[in-house]
Scaffold this motif. Sequence first.
Motif, PDB file in Angstrom:
ATOM      1  N   UNK A  65      25.264  19.166   2.101  1.00  0.00           N
ATOM      2  CA  UNK A  65      26.145  18.662   3.151  1.00  0.00           C
ATOM      3  C   UNK A  65      26.249  17.156   3.002  1.00  0.00           C
ATOM      4  N   UNK A  66      27.470  16.650   2.913  1.00  0.00           N
ATOM      5  CA  UNK A  66      27.704  15.202   2.848  1.00  0.00           C
ATOM      6  C   UNK A  66      29.114  14.907   3.341  1.00  0.00           C
ATOM      7  N   UNK A  67      29.259  13.844   4.080  1.00  0.00           N
ATOM      8  CA  UNK A  67      30.565  13.384   4.553  1.00  0.00           C
ATOM      9  C   UNK A  67      31.361  14.473   5.270  1.00  0.00           C
ATOM     10  N   UNK A  68      30.669  15.280   6.076  1.00  0.00           N
ATOM     11  CA  UNK A  68      31.341  16.317   6.850  1.00  0.00           C
ATOM     12  C   UNK A  68      31.690  17.568   6.073  1.00  0.00           C
ATOM     13  N   UNK A  69      31.346  17.603   4.770  1.00  0.00           N
ATOM     14  CA  UNK A  69      31.671  18.753   3.930  1.00  0.00           C
ATOM     15  C   UNK A  69      30.429  19.519   3.520  1.00  0.00           C
ATOM     16  N   UNK A  83      32.884  21.342   7.232  1.00  0.00           N
ATOM     17  CA  UNK A  83      32.133  22.238   8.104  1.00  0.00           C
ATOM     18  C   UNK A  83      32.836  22.331   9.450  1.00  0.00           C
ATOM     19  N   UNK A  84      33.253  23.543   9.799  1.00  0.00           N
ATOM     20  CA  UNK A  84      33.909  23.762  11.082  1.00  0.00           C
ATOM     21  C   UNK A  84      35.353  23.291  11.122  1.00  0.00           C
ATOM     22  N   UNK A  85      35.885  22.862   9.989  1.00  0.00           N
ATOM     23  CA  UNK A  85      37.267  22.386   9.948  1.00  0.00           C
ATOM     24  C   UNK A  85      38.219  23.478   9.515  1.00  0.00           C
ATOM     25  N   UNK A  98      42.129  29.831   0.125  1.00  0.00           N
ATOM     26  CA  UNK A  98      41.929  29.013   1.312  1.00  0.00           C
ATOM     27  C   UNK A  98      40.493  29.258   1.760  1.00  0.00           C
ATOM     28  N   UNK A  99      39.728  28.192   1.928  1.00  0.00           N
ATOM     29  CA  UNK A  99      38.306  28.331   2.226  1.00  0.00           C
ATOM     30  C   UNK A  99      37.961  27.630   3.529  1.00  0.00           C
ATOM     31  N   UNK A 100      37.094  28.292   4.300  1.00  0.00           N
ATOM     32  CA  UNK A 100      36.504  27.650   5.471  1.00  0.00           C
ATOM     33  C   UNK A 100      34.992  27.857   5.417  1.00  0.00           C
ATOM     34  N   UNK A 101      34.274  26.884   5.954  1.00  0.00           N
ATOM     35  CA  UNK A 101      32.823  26.979   6.147  1.00  0.00           C
ATOM     36  C   UNK A 101      32.583  26.743   7.633  1.00  0.00           C
ATOM     37  N   UNK A 102      31.890  27.663   8.263  1.00  0.00           N
ATOM     38  CA  UNK A 102      31.657  27.547   9.695  1.00  0.00           C
ATOM     39  C   UNK A 102      30.223  27.928  10.037  1.00  0.00           C
TER      40      UNK A 102
END
Length: 157
Positions: A65-69, A83-85, A98-102
């Motif tokens: 995890x770095x810089x919100x990613x 993360x959460x975006x 299309x990828x999301x991480x939550x």
Amino acid sequence: SPAGSPASIDPFVGAFTYAGGDPERQAALAALDAALDDLDPISRSLARRKLADKDPAIPEITIAFANGETSITRLDSIVRAPLGGGPVTVARNGREAQVTHELTSPLQLVETLEGARGRTVNTFVLSEDGNDLTITTHIEGDRISAPIVYHLSYRRR
């Protein structure tokens, strides 16, 4: 701390090695193979090369995890998403998705990949002590009649 902050993802950060042994590997391969039975012979052959001929039990997975990613590294593939975006477009295995991480709970991280032909959801569940990681993979595709679901166990390195 709020979901998406470094403190909330911290328990997941690190490297995990496959710990499920041959039984989990064989169960995952059987789930992949069973889903291909309904396909015509040519499609089955192509899909088998893409899915069942690859070992689903990747030897090591790294979460950073770095810089919100959040970055999830498997072999030579790195999937990054905020993360959460909202979803971001990434290329993985030669295709765009299309990828999301939550972070859906303090011990559950969900990665969703949606492409032109299907959707894969990887749910990472961390043990209370942070040492064991179970990944449930759920694959849906336009050519398979039922979802493919399998579980793999990892141990913090």
